[in-house]
Write an enzyme that holds these catalytic residues in place. Sequence first.
Site, PDB file in Angstrom:
ATOM      1  N   TYR A 123      32.688  39.733  33.646  1.00 13.87           N
ATOM      2  CA  TYR A 123      33.662  40.755  33.270  1.00 13.87           C
ATOM      3  C   TYR A 123      33.999  40.826  31.794  1.00 13.87           C
ATOM      4  O   TYR A 123      34.653  41.765  31.358  1.00 13.87           O
ATOM      5  CB  TYR A 123      34.925  40.577  34.117  1.00 13.87           C
ATOM      6  CG  TYR A 123      34.657  40.892  35.568  1.00 13.87           C
ATOM      7  CD1 TYR A 123      34.612  42.205  36.009  1.00 13.87           C
ATOM      8  CD2 TYR A 123      34.393  39.878  36.486  1.00 13.87           C
ATOM      9  CE1 TYR A 123      34.330  42.517  37.329  1.00 13.87           C
ATOM     10  CE2 TYR A 123      34.109  40.167  37.819  1.00 13.87           C
ATOM     11  CZ  TYR A 123      34.077  41.493  38.239  1.00 13.87           C
ATOM     12  OH  TYR A 123      33.786  41.793  39.544  1.00 13.87           O
ATOM     13  N   PHE A 417      44.392  38.399  44.581  1.00 17.54           N
ATOM     14  CA  PHE A 417      44.404  39.735  45.167  1.00 17.54           C
ATOM     15  C   PHE A 417      42.985  40.266  45.262  1.00 17.54           C
ATOM     16  O   PHE A 417      42.748  41.417  45.452  1.00 17.54           O
ATOM     17  CB  PHE A 417      45.306  40.680  44.347  1.00 17.54           C
ATOM     18  CG  PHE A 417      44.988  40.730  42.885  1.00 17.54           C
ATOM     19  CD1 PHE A 417      44.022  41.584  42.406  1.00 17.54           C
ATOM     20  CD2 PHE A 417      45.646  39.910  41.980  1.00 17.54           C
ATOM     21  CE1 PHE A 417      43.731  41.633  41.051  1.00 17.54           C
ATOM     22  CE2 PHE A 417      45.376  39.947  40.625  1.00 17.54           C
ATOM     23  CZ  PHE A 417      44.412  40.809  40.161  1.00 17.54           C
TER      24      PHE A 417
END
Length: 417
Positions: A123, A417
């Site tokens: 990322y 999450f």
Amino acid sequence: MTLEPRVLQPSEWDDWYGALLSAFASEDSSQEREVYRSLTEVERSIGVWDEDRPVATAGLFSFRMAVPGGAVVPTAGVTMVSVAPTHRRRGLLRTMMRRQLDDLRAAGEEPLAVLTASEPAIYGRFGYGLATHSLSARIDTSRVALQLPAPLAAEADGLRLRQSDEAASLLAECEAVYAQVVSRRPGMLQRRPGWEREPLLDPERDREGASPLRCVVALRDGEPVAYARYAVKMCWSRTDAADGEVRLRELEALDPAGYAALWRFLWGIDLTTTIVADNRPVDDPWQHLVSNPRRCGTAVGDSLYLRPVDVGAALAARCYATPVEVVLEVEDTFCPWNTGRWRLSGDEKGAVCEPTGDAADLSLGVRELGSAYLGGTSLTALAGAGLVREERPGSGALRATAAAFADDVQPWLPHGF
């Protein structure tokens, strides 16, 4: 064949979620599936289909995250990202990352995007910088004492503890405490309706022989001031000596007395000799209350990755520990609208950040800005790695800006999450 992402339809959720599980070689329980189905924001979820089969997935959660100064800022939580093994190296991930950030910019409501990474190397190229770490510990309570200062111990003695073998039975008390602590630590997420169920997920396959999730609450005058969620795994040595583990899932407190009371409770659980904690703040205070830190088996790992979607709005959304007046030259190849010079003026009360044509004081990439944003990574450390440059060496801009970006507590993400 051109494969383009499109918005998920509610009727497609099961197949879409199944593709995610398949990509991670994972399985779920009926409870997990029901919770994540309810939490999925379908209109913010996208997928790539090859004919009638989903082969890539990605979604966004609408969070509000605490930042330095105590504000709780709208933040996009990037989630459920996967690409099927049959469709790797076709640019699908990049296409989904591009779509998400373009949509966020167009909406103009969330200046920050965050994620947790199964593979951190992926990322950075999309501008996400490591913004928080987490502490894990394996504390040998048979050889390490918890040493509370006398005044703190006395105050802890004045609290009443309420314990339940069913964590859900004390949900309201826990959430009352959590809601009050969110703004105290950057990186914490305000729980929107429904998210209080996520920390209670306790699939049997992950227990490894431990009990179901339990809970203990500390009360002062009948009001909750601290809570801990934990499980106990009973073990016995060859000599039939008890050697159990306390597996701490969560512990939050409004004050030192509540915090101390619950750590003392965990330390004293019968038939156990170890406390295992896998996600705690790096500056967790218990580390200053133990008799032998070497027997606590601590380790630090990466946690939350952050990137500014809108540099100006992001930097204006937080406060600064000391007055700062600096021009930052930011490079952002993936979101070029952020590239340029930004004048940041701020202090402990607020900030303004706007484009400027003035000469830069510091130069850095958006990834480094994301790493420093919550105050857990020093701009000085990044400069030492050659990732931040002081344009006029000796001007003092680096030192002053690094001090302004710092916070008095380490940022931390309480749950994934």
